[in-house]
Design an enzyme around this catalytic site. Sequence first.
Site, short mmCIF file in Angstrom:
data_model
loop_
_atom_site.label_atom_id
_atom_site.label_comp_id
_atom_site.label_asym_id
_atom_site.label_seq_id
_atom_site.Cartn_x
_atom_site.Cartn_y
_atom_site.Cartn_z
N PRO A 292 2.60 7.89 3.61
CA PRO A 292 2.49 7.78 5.07
C PRO A 292 2.06 6.38 5.51
CG PRO A 292 1.33 9.72 4.27
CD PRO A 292 1.74 8.93 3.07
N GLY B 78 0.02 3.79 7.19
CA GLY B 78 -1.40 3.84 7.55
C GLY B 78 -2.26 4.30 6.41
N CYS B 79 -1.65 4.74 5.33
CA CYS B 79 -2.44 5.09 4.15
C CYS B 79 -2.43 3.91 3.21
CB CYS B 79 -1.82 6.29 3.42
SG CYS B 79 -2.25 7.83 4.19
N VAL B 80 -3.59 3.35 2.99
CA VAL B 80 -3.62 2.18 2.10
C VAL B 80 -4.28 2.51 0.77
CG1 VAL B 80 -3.35 0.23 3.63
CG2 VAL B 80 -5.52 1.41 3.58
N MET C 177 -5.18 5.91 4.15
CA MET C 177 -6.47 6.10 4.80
C MET C 177 -6.57 7.53 5.33
SD MET C 177 -7.81 3.99 8.06
CE MET C 177 -7.07 2.56 7.29
#
Lengths: 102, 112, 127
Positions: free
Chosen positions: B108, B110-112, C1
């Site tokens: 996704p 925004g997922c780091v 995140m």
Amino acid sequence: MSTLNIINKSPFEKRTLDQCLSRISKDDAVILIEDAVVVAMSGTSYDSQLKTATADKKLYVLTPDLEARGLADRSLLDGLTAVDYKGFVALVTEHDRVHSWL
Amino acid sequence: MSNSIEVNGKELATDEEGYLENLADWEPGVANVMAEIDDCELTDNHWEVINFLREYYEEYQIAPAVRVLTKAIGKKLGKEYGNGKYLYELYPYGPAKQACKYAGLPKPTGCV
Amino acid sequence: MEEEYSGGVEKKFIYINRRVPHGTAYAIESLETVLIGAAFDQDVSMLFIDDGVFQLKKDQNTESIEFKNFSKAYRALEMYDVEKLYVETESLQERGLSADDLLVGVEMIDRARVNELIDQQDVVLSF
């Protein structure tokens, strides 16, 4: 409330400067940096347009970029102010926000 | 060495985190194999999320952020499911990351 | 995140989009920045001017150029609480387009009022 607009493309190649000037208000300022400095001297086809802009807006040009392009000894357009890096930083702090027109 | 998983006799390329390289390679067996690797058994509730993610991606071309997924699941299944707890129980590695992986979606945004 | 960000000061961000999509990466980079930034609970607006209005054009089909059709994602922005989309009236008109050609509902804004919109912002990001 005022915005410092940064233009870095040659107006002979890209329309960024026109796009910016058509939308900003008299409280705003514009600084020409990098390739945009090529319209800072008098005698270009941008003369009249920039003269109109300087009538009610502040216009600046970044000296190191003029020097780098061999244009430092040409006479600048009336109403245009040359600044060094320190002056650039001061302008950033004097305005409420910066809009860099990439 | 490139990464891959074997599903029904076919080698499917994945990235180094185990996400499918090609969305089009997906079939239900992909989720089953990935779940097996993670030691996780897929129930109907898991499949509901996987199918939702695939439909969402088809419509918007992005994998939803976890809070968007949570909200959407709540809307679909009822308020009591629209919280992080339900999704984290199903997907303890993180609903957006783990479920998106099983659904064959990219990681996704925004997922780091 | 996976964790949501909480606390901190809410600022007003405007993303200004000025380029045709697909020829360069500006449009998708802007969109991805907005989607990532949405996790931080800020007040986000997007403004489409000049060639940026093409980013919202309906019926984009990128299959043959083998690019991702990210135009569909603009319709997901509402779910990310990005609800303020502005399109400059003159930019649309200059390009022979109207609001009916756009894939999402937007607020139309005249060129003369763009400055007022920017004046309300804390941060301006131009793509």
